[in-house]
Enzyme design. Structure first.
Site, short mmCIF file in Angstrom:
data_model
loop_
_atom_site.label_atom_id
_atom_site.label_comp_id
_atom_site.label_asym_id
_atom_site.label_seq_id
_atom_site.Cartn_x
_atom_site.Cartn_y
_atom_site.Cartn_z
N SER A 147 40.51 55.85 40.43
CA SER A 147 40.62 54.39 40.46
C SER A 147 41.30 53.89 39.20
O SER A 147 41.45 54.62 38.23
CB SER A 147 39.22 53.78 40.57
N LYS A 148 41.68 52.62 39.23
CA LYS A 148 42.39 52.07 38.08
C LYS A 148 41.50 52.07 36.84
O LYS A 148 41.98 52.17 35.72
CB LYS A 148 42.88 50.66 38.39
N ARG A 149 40.20 51.98 37.06
CA ARG A 149 39.25 52.04 35.94
C ARG A 149 39.30 53.38 35.18
O ARG A 149 38.99 53.44 34.01
CB ARG A 149 37.82 51.84 36.45
#
Length: 502
Positions: free
Chosen positions: A258-260
């Site tokens: 994920s972008k996190r």
RNA sequence: GGCCCGUUCGUCUAGGGGUUAGGACGCAUCCCUUUCACGGAUGAAACACGGGUUCGAUUCCCGUACGGGCUACCA
């Protein structure tokens, strides 16, 4: 028939690295078979539209070298390629499907449906429940039409009949079977008049004469619906062939990347940097981190695909000629940043020094360093074997551009003593006068001086290195000295002496 | 929960009914080098489990476990 493939991202923010891989595989397949690769923007969710995302996608593809033949920003005759510009088309086809008896108008509000979901386990809108809902099936078509004319909000839903087996021949996974009775009546046209992905992608793929759909695994469950749509429209014989790609997984832990994870693991998960509203919504890209696009592509290509054999390094052209869908893996691939770094290192090593110099140039400019191309080329050739990213040249190698900032105390403690002062003073003298200022002759002469003074090279050379660059890491001392130049090297010994006596 | 997909060293993967199960990243040791790196060599490290089928299964089939995806008027 020439293959036609599409990459169809949604402009909801920065383009995730998994999206880049999907685009890459579509591109590789298209190029390999002399086909067409097009970019279609799927902006049917007005609520999630993010300004700038479209430009970001285009710029990312260009940087990566995955350049579409047609699409938003690239021209072409099958447009418009932006779904929000095709609203009427979907509208027409949705109503046509109702006429054909494969879809119906539904008036249940999202709230009402949500309540049913709360009240009943596993509630979904399907052949079992649609008789209990408010739609053109329960109301009758005439009433439904008049409701619509009155301006009541409605959606169009796919009418999925039970009792059928839907087989999909996925090029990656083989035959996948679904029971139609287990499928829900998907919304095709939303109350705001926009289509859902399901309608839009089928209509557009058909109209744009797409032959092969290569997309993420998350689409596999709804592919059965898509097949039903092709059938409902009478387009079965030109339905594209499907290939569903495995997901890219987090470096550690479970779930998809994920972008996190970018911030969490200190690595880029987007091709380009992105500035969002907040710092949590802003990300560093592969480009800004100092990756070469070729390295990122090579790394990405091998995440879920391998042509067989022992090779790791492939140019884009080689990837094109080697690519085949049959060799795409079935299981999720973990994002291994260490491997990505290795690819970058390899590609940096393979670049000519003048190309490296031009890549270093903007970084040198930003820091106000010497930007002479010949000098940057010199730094490039000395540092290329010891960097991972482009900015490393001016960071790890800062001492080629400015005075030493810190001296390695450990080496000084081990090697230095006051008695060395006269010898180093001589050295200062020596460096400012020696002619010609050339590495091997310098080395020979300095070693001679060391010997005559009764020292061993190991007593002096480490200290000399510290004097010039401050650290025990780096290129050969005398090569470094030559790059630094006569005046500067003498000055650095002087500064070293000052530092040590203070 | 339901539906669908998957499972070879820590990671990316090759392979495929009989192999010393191959390569790469990372890791360790050594060589090269009066630094660091590069390069070279060597090493540790894998077929999820249980049943079949078979003379023989890591490979084929079925289960189980585990992992993942989907289950929105998001894509």
């Amino acid at each position: 028939m020439t293959p036609r493939l599409r990459f169809a991202p949604s402009p909801t923010g920065a383009l995730h690295i998994g999206g880049v891989r999907t685009a890459l595989y579509n591109y590789l397949f298209a190029r390999k078979h002399n086909g067409v690769f097009l970019l279609r923007i799927e902006d049917t969710d007005q609520g999630r539209y993010v300004p700038g995302a479209e430009d970001y996608i285009i710029e990312s593809l260009k940087w990566a070298g995955i350049v579409p033949d047609e699409g938003v920003g690239f021209g072409g005759n099958e447009g418009p390629y932006r779904q929000s510009d095709r609203k009427e088309i979907y509208h027409k086809f949705a109503h046509e499907l109702v006429e054909r008896g494969h879809a119906y108008y539904a008036f249940d509000t999202p709230d009402e449906l949500e309540q049913r979901r709360q009240a009943e386990d596993n509630f979904t809108c399907n052949h079992l429940t649609r008789g209990t809902l408010t739609n053109s099936l329960t109301l009758g078509m005439d009433d439904a039409r008049s409701w619509i004319e009155e301006g009541r909000p409605y959606v169009v839903r796919l009418k999925v009949e039970p009792g059928r087996e839907i087989k999909i021949n996925d090029l990656v996974r083989g035959e996948v079977t679904f029971q139609s009775g287990e499928l829900d009546d998907k919304v095709l046209l939303k109350a705001d008049g926009m289509p859902t992905y399901h309608l839009a992608n089928v209509v557009d793929d058909h109209l744009m004469r797409i032959t092969h759909v290569i997309r993420g695994e998350e689409w596999l469950p709804s592919t059965a619906h898509h097949v039903l749509l092709y059938e409902g429209f009478g387009w079965s014989d030109t339905m594209p062939v499907f290939s569903h790609l495995p997901l890219i997984l987090k470096p550690v832990g479970s779930g998809k990347l994920s972008k996190r994870d970018g911030a969490k693991f200190g690595m880029p998960v987007f091709p380009l940097s992105w500035k969002g509203e907040t710092s949590e919504d802003s990300f560093e890209g592969f480009r800004e981190a100092g990756f070469l696009p070729e390295a990122m592509i090579n790394f990405l290509a091998l995440l879920g695909w391998h042509p067989g054999g022992d090779r790791e390094l492939f140019t884009l052209d080689e990837l094109i000629s080697e690519f085949s869908i049959e060799h795409i893996g079935k299981s999720g691939a973990r994002f291994d940043f260490e491997k990505a770094k290795w690819f970058n290192q390899k590609y940096i090593q393979s670049l000519p020094t003048d190309v490296l110099a031009s890549l270093i140039l903007p970084h040198a400019e930003k820091k106000g360093y010497n930007t002479d191309m010949a000098y940057l080329g010199q730094v490039a050739s000395l540092m290329r074997e010891r960097v991972t990213f482009i900015p490393d040249f001016v960071e790890a190698g800062y001492y080629f551009f400015e005075p030493v900032k810190s001296y390695d105390q450990e080496t000084i403690a081990k090697k230095w003593n006051e008695n060395l002062i006269p010898f180093f003073n001589n050295l200062t003298e020596f460096f400012s006068n020696f002619e010609p200022f050339e590495a091997s002759q310098l080395e020979e002469q300095v070693k001679g001086l060391i010997q005559t003074a009764g020292y061993k090279p190991g007593d002096i050379l480490p200290l000399l290195r510290i004097a010039f660059v401050g650290t025990m890491k780096g290129p050969a001392v005398f090569d470094t000295v030559v790059a630094l130049g006569r005046e500067e090297s003498a000055a650095r010994i002087r500064r070293f002496l000052e530092h040590i006596s203070s």
